[in-house]
Design an enzyme around this catalytic site. Sequence first.
Site, mmCIF file in Angstrom:
data_model
loop_
_atom_site.group_PDB
_atom_site.id
_atom_site.type_symbol
_atom_site.label_atom_id
_atom_site.label_comp_id
_atom_site.label_asym_id
_atom_site.label_seq_id
_atom_site.Cartn_x
_atom_site.Cartn_y
_atom_site.Cartn_z
ATOM 1 N N HIS A 82 -9.420 -5.955 -61.109
ATOM 2 C CA HIS A 82 -8.110 -5.306 -61.198
ATOM 3 C C HIS A 82 -7.007 -6.338 -61.044
ATOM 4 O O HIS A 82 -7.097 -7.225 -60.194
ATOM 5 C CB HIS A 82 -7.969 -4.250 -60.091
ATOM 6 N N ASP A 161 -2.702 10.193 -55.024
ATOM 7 C CA ASP A 161 -1.891 8.983 -55.213
ATOM 8 C C ASP A 161 -0.810 9.223 -56.260
ATOM 9 O O ASP A 161 0.327 8.786 -56.102
ATOM 10 C CB ASP A 161 -2.769 7.800 -55.618
ATOM 11 N N ARG A 168 7.151 8.602 -53.429
ATOM 12 C CA ARG A 168 7.600 7.320 -52.847
ATOM 13 C C ARG A 168 8.716 6.714 -53.681
ATOM 14 O O ARG A 168 9.661 6.136 -53.158
ATOM 15 C CB ARG A 168 6.419 6.351 -52.756
ATOM 16 N N SER A 183 -2.724 2.816 -52.350
ATOM 17 C CA SER A 183 -2.493 3.410 -53.669
ATOM 18 C C SER A 183 -3.341 2.698 -54.727
ATOM 19 O O SER A 183 -4.076 3.334 -55.499
ATOM 20 C CB SER A 183 -0.995 3.287 -53.988
ATOM 21 N N LYS A 187 -7.359 4.222 -56.569
ATOM 22 C CA LYS A 187 -7.683 4.376 -58.000
ATOM 23 C C LYS A 187 -8.893 3.524 -58.364
ATOM 24 O O LYS A 187 -9.756 3.938 -59.129
ATOM 25 C CB LYS A 187 -6.460 3.985 -58.847
HETATM 26 N N1 URA Z 1 0.921 -0.122 -58.005
HETATM 27 C C1 URA Z 1 0.300 0.985 -57.566
HETATM 28 O O1 URA Z 1 -0.645 1.455 -58.181
HETATM 29 N N2 URA Z 1 0.724 1.550 -56.416
HETATM 30 C C2 URA Z 1 1.740 1.050 -55.688
HETATM 31 O O2 URA Z 1 2.060 1.616 -54.668
HETATM 32 C C3 URA Z 1 2.400 -0.083 -56.166
HETATM 33 C C4 URA Z 1 1.959 -0.678 -57.329
#
Ligand code: URA
Length: 433
Positions: A82, A161, A168, A183, A187
């Site tokens: 990632h 998320d 957020r 976050s 994923k």
């Molecule tokens: N990328 C994400 O997936 N989440 C965040 O909180 C910030 C950047």
Amino acid sequence: MRMVDIIQDKRNGKELSDEQIDFFIQGYTNGEIPDYQASALLMAIYFKGMSPKETALFTQSMVDSGEKLDLSQIKGVKIDKHSTGGVGDKISLIVTPMVSSLGVPIAKMSGRGLGHTGGTLDKLESISGFNIELSKEQFIELVNDYGLALIGQTGNLAPADKKLYALRDVTGTVNSLPLIASSIMSKKIAMGADGIVLDVKTGSGAFMKNLEDATDLAKEMVSIGNSLNKNTVAVITDMNQPLGHEVGNANEVKEVIQVLKGEKIDDLLTISLAIATQMCLANGVFTDENEAKNALIKSIEDGSALNKFKQFISNQGGDPSVVDDPNRLPQPRHRYDLKLDKKGFIHGIEAEAVGQAALYLGAGRAKKDDNIDHSAGITLHKKIGDAVREGEAVATLFSLNEITSSAIEKLTEAYTIKSSAPEKIEYVKTIIK
Ligand code: URA
């Protein structure tokens, strides 16, 4: 359990329990907890932070809020990779055939680009016929038979998320380390791999502008992954300028092919080898870093990584002849050579401005369902440290459409030129395990 007590506990700096975190995450996902209480808790977390234990529980609860990709039918230790996001970031397309050619199974789920950063799927879709919409069965079969497959994001992964990130965004609570780390990791973990190698970018074009912040984020994500039984490693890499020489889609695929054919494009090769080495170690196919690196170099030299890429394209319905003849990729109709009215040495190429210029040319999307011009993009002839003579072209912009002045102006803004040479950039900063 009452939400107000959870908010007060966090406001008073207490560590939240497993039950409290689950109550909040599941309750917010299914709409039982209103935005105003969720906002208050996020702000309390922003100021009071979360312990490593809380952050791991928070992540797991977000993973549990939706579907999880079940990769258990794939043989071997699956490794995912990632990136925290960059411009010209084609590292996934370089490393996956390299490590797969050494026997590491890669079952990758990738996203589309939005805004100034491009997405791996968009780049692949510049190859005629390439299909990212495989059924789960086809996906698993391809990985078991050929060691590499890639699909678009499917299913309802980590919906908590998605909802929390949107909240957020409008409550000033994006910039909290435990919230960012949980976050991203929620994923990734929902995607089902056994090990995760994170490419954490740092520099002017990255989410984390300085090395200290990038290191803190990397440590937090590695801690979450390892607490949740995923072998996790982070490589911190430079994003003070776009990666490689190509920014766009088809032209980025062309550059991937160049690297896999052995062209030593400095930053791309250095970063790819560092990431691919960690992927091999996380899988266990090698235990020694140097042995892994040498085998990866050999995978380029003997053509096995390139053959793997070709097979991967063909397996997913794409035209594999682009590997031998990249001119078969979509071609632009208009070009413009960017010349600057200054001479000297390049000190900076703002990645974000380059990404924006590419977006204006049609290479990216400003809104989720915009169409992409796969032929559009930018070639950077010069990178940081290179000398520029007066009137020399530093970059070429190209597109199916006429090159607009807004794209030219945006790209011009990206450059900083000074009279003396800058310090050499360290492409790979550090590795966090
Ligand atoms: N990328 C994400 O997936 N989440 C965040 O909180 C910030 C950047």
